[in-house]
Scaffold this active site. Structure first.
Site, PDB file in Angstrom:
ATOM      1  N   ASP A 142     -15.111   2.565   7.992  1.00 40.56           N
ATOM      2  CA  ASP A 142     -14.015   3.478   7.641  1.00 40.56           C
ATOM      3  C   ASP A 142     -14.482   4.458   6.570  1.00 40.56           C
ATOM      4  O   ASP A 142     -14.181   5.649   6.625  1.00 40.56           O
ATOM      5  CB  ASP A 142     -12.785   2.706   7.132  1.00 40.56           C
TER       6      ASP A 142
ATOM      7  N   LYS B 227      -8.616  -1.420   5.708  1.00 40.52           N
ATOM      8  CA  LYS B 227      -8.906  -1.860   4.333  1.00 40.52           C
ATOM      9  C   LYS B 227      -7.967  -2.987   3.906  1.00 40.52           C
ATOM     10  O   LYS B 227      -8.371  -3.910   3.208  1.00 40.52           O
ATOM     11  CB  LYS B 227      -8.820  -0.659   3.389  1.00 40.52           C
TER      12      LYS B 227
ATOM     13  N   SER C 239      -7.529   3.644   9.354  1.00 44.99           N
ATOM     14  CA  SER C 239      -8.251   3.685   8.086  1.00 44.99           C
ATOM     15  C   SER C 239      -7.540   2.831   7.032  1.00 44.99           C
ATOM     16  O   SER C 239      -8.144   1.978   6.373  1.00 44.99           O
ATOM     17  CB  SER C 239      -8.343   5.160   7.657  1.00 44.99           C
TER      18      SER C 239
ATOM     19  N   ARG D 200     -14.422  12.739   8.544  1.00 45.64           N
ATOM     20  CA  ARG D 200     -13.144  13.371   8.908  1.00 45.64           C
ATOM     21  C   ARG D 200     -12.766  14.428   7.875  1.00 45.64           C
ATOM     22  O   ARG D 200     -12.208  15.475   8.215  1.00 45.64           O
ATOM     23  CB  ARG D 200     -12.036  12.306   8.994  1.00 45.64           C
TER      24      ARG D 200
ATOM     25  N   HIS E 178       0.847  -1.191   0.000  1.00 47.13           N
ATOM     26  CA  HIS E 178       0.000   0.000   0.000  1.00 47.13           C
ATOM     27  C   HIS E 178       0.879   1.235   0.000  1.00 47.13           C
ATOM     28  O   HIS E 178       1.816   1.342   0.791  1.00 47.13           O
ATOM     29  CB  HIS E 178      -0.908   0.018   1.230  1.00 47.13           C
TER      30      HIS E 178
HETATM   31  N1  URA Z   1      -5.863   7.114   3.197  1.00 46.70           N
HETATM   32  C1  URA Z   1      -6.822   6.416   3.807  1.00 46.70           C
HETATM   33  O1  URA Z   1      -7.268   5.388   3.318  1.00 46.70           O
HETATM   34  N2  URA Z   1      -7.287   6.860   5.006  1.00 46.70           N
HETATM   35  C2  URA Z   1      -6.815   7.969   5.599  1.00 46.70           C
HETATM   36  O2  URA Z   1      -7.256   8.322   6.663  1.00 46.70           O
HETATM   37  C3  URA Z   1      -5.820   8.711   4.924  1.00 46.70           C
HETATM   38  C4  URA Z   1      -5.352   8.227   3.720  1.00 46.70           C
END
Ligand code: URA
Length: 436
Positions: free
Chosen positions: A163, A189, A185, A170, A84
């Site tokens: 999320d 995922k 977050s 947010r 990622h």
């Molecule tokens: N990318 C994400 O998936 N979540 C965040 O909070 C910031 C960047």
């Protein structure tokens, strides 16, 4: 237990229990806790922070809010390693790294997202390839992973829905830049999509989320700690994003550069970045014993064309036109290709990733809003790096545009993006270390 008590406890700096975090996230995902209370909770976390254990609990609560993909059962006995990137300018690493590691025998079943702002998503880049399908059925996903060891699809809305809801909140409440919230977050995922081990490419610099190495290291340490708490080996590479990665920015242009690297060419920084990330994945997946042997395996796949063959196979399996590998003009090309020349001789002191990134969104290569439509053909070829010597009149970068007024805007916006000085300038470091 109720939402107000949990908000007050966090506001006052106390550590929340797993039960409290589970309750809050589950009730929020179900709609029983309203946005205003979730916003207050996010702000309390923003100011008070969370311990690694609390952050891991938050992560797992968000994982449990939706579907969890059991990738491990598709290739039993093998370790499914995900990667990622926290997002940068010209970051097309996945297009090269996934075929490299798959060619080395590491299975890759990946779910990716679309880009928002200037950090483009891998799905948008793959959409630039005529015919490539990023939506597969679960059955097609598992069959392709089982039989060919490489598949990439768009993440579904059912992965970590808590999320998705919290992130949108947010975004409008000033609570995005919180290390526990960002870490939770991202990691929720990754975990929901079945990763057993994770390599994080944490970008640092003006073109990244994290502007300083210290902040990026804090974020990396928190995500590695979540990995530890949840039983997933996690390694984070801190990578410089003060200047764009490689030369190409924009979807078709980035696919072109990825193919160049897979063919054994391409810019040196891009090759080095891909080899490094691939090597860490190969080590986590028990394919390589050491980072050095992982690097050497990755380099061999590039040199011998194994990664390119894997890429070709991947494209054909997902309906993409493999002829683009030999003929890039089969992808969209922009009407205008405007070179910008150096006004003076000297040393390149700055190639501002943020300015190029913002200009790429204005040009149409990225989205300002989720609903914006991307123009795959447009972007920039940035031909210089910090530290290079350039002659007056040498091409610094080329703007690819489809619209005369957007070309004019980009030209204005980029006026000071590349700075040239008389004195010699050091090349920028590419990495700032590894957190594991
Ligand atoms: N990318 C994400 O998936 N979540 C965040 O909070 C910031 C960047």
């Amino acid at each position: 237990m109720n939402a107000l008590d949990i908000i007050i406890k966090k506001r006052d700096g106390f550590v929340l229990t797993q039960t409290e975090i589970d309750y809050f996230i589950q009730q929020y995902a179900d709609g029983a806790i309203p946005d205003y209370q979730a916003a207050a909770f996010a702000m309390a976390v923003y100011f008070q922070g969370m311990t690694p254990v609390e952050t891991a609990d938050l992560t797992m609560a968000m994982v449990k809010s939706g579907d969890q993909v059991d990738i491990a059962s598709i290739r039993p006995g093998e370790i499914v390693v995900d990667k990622h990137s926290t997002g940068g300018v010209g970051d097309k690493t996945s297009l090269v790294v996934l075929p490299i590691v798959a060619a080395c025998g590491l299975p890759v079943g990946k779910m990716s997202g679309r880009g928002l702002g200037f950090s483009g998503g891998t799905l948008d880049k793959l959409d630039a390839i005529p015919g490539f399908k990023t939506q597969l059925t679960p059955q097609q996903f598992s069959d392709q992973l089982r039989e060919h060891g490489l598949v990439l699809v768009g993440a579904t809305g059912d992965l970590a829905p808590a999320d998705r809801k919290l992130y949108a909140l947010r975004d409008v409440t000033g609570t995005v830049p919180s290390i526990p919230l960002i870490s939770g977050s991202i990691m929720s995922k990754k975990l929901a999509s079945g990763a057993q081990a994770i390599v994080l490419d944490v970008k640092v610099g003006n073109g990244a989320f994290m502007k300083s190495v210290d902040n990026a290291r804090d974020l990396a340490e928190m995500m590695v700690a979540i990995g530890k708490e949840t039983g997933r080996q996690t390694v984070a590479v801190l990578a410089n994003m003060d200047q764009p990665l490689g030369q190409m920015i924009g979807n078709v242009l980035e696919v072109r550069e990825a193919i160049d690297v897979l063919k054994g060419g391409g810019p040196q920084d891009m090759i080095e970045h891909c080899v490094t990330i691939a090597a860490h994945m190969l080590v986590l997946g028990n394919i390589a014993d050491t980072l050095e042997s992982g690097r050497s395996m990755a380099q061999t796949t590039l040199r011998e064309g194994y990664a390119l063959n894997k890429f070709r196979k991947w494209l054909s399996l997902q309906g993409g036109d493999v002829n683009i590998i030999e003929d890039a003009t089969l992808m969209a090309t922009a009407t205008f290709q405007q070179p910008i020349y150096a006004a003076q001789s000297g040393y390149v002191a700055q190639v501002n990733a943020l300015t190029f990134g913002e200009a790429s969104v204005k040009l149409g290569a990225g989205r300002a809003q989720k609903t914006d439509v991307i123009d795959h053909a447009v972007g920039f070829e940035v031909l210089v790096k910090v530290g290079d010597y350039v002659e007056a009149g040498q091409t610094l970068y080329i703007i690819h545009a489809n619209d005369g007024s957007k070309l004019a805007t980009a030209t204005m916006q980029l006026q000071n993006a590349v700075e040239i000085e008389d004195e010699a300038v050091d090349a920028l470091p590419q990495f700032f270390g590894v957190v594991s």
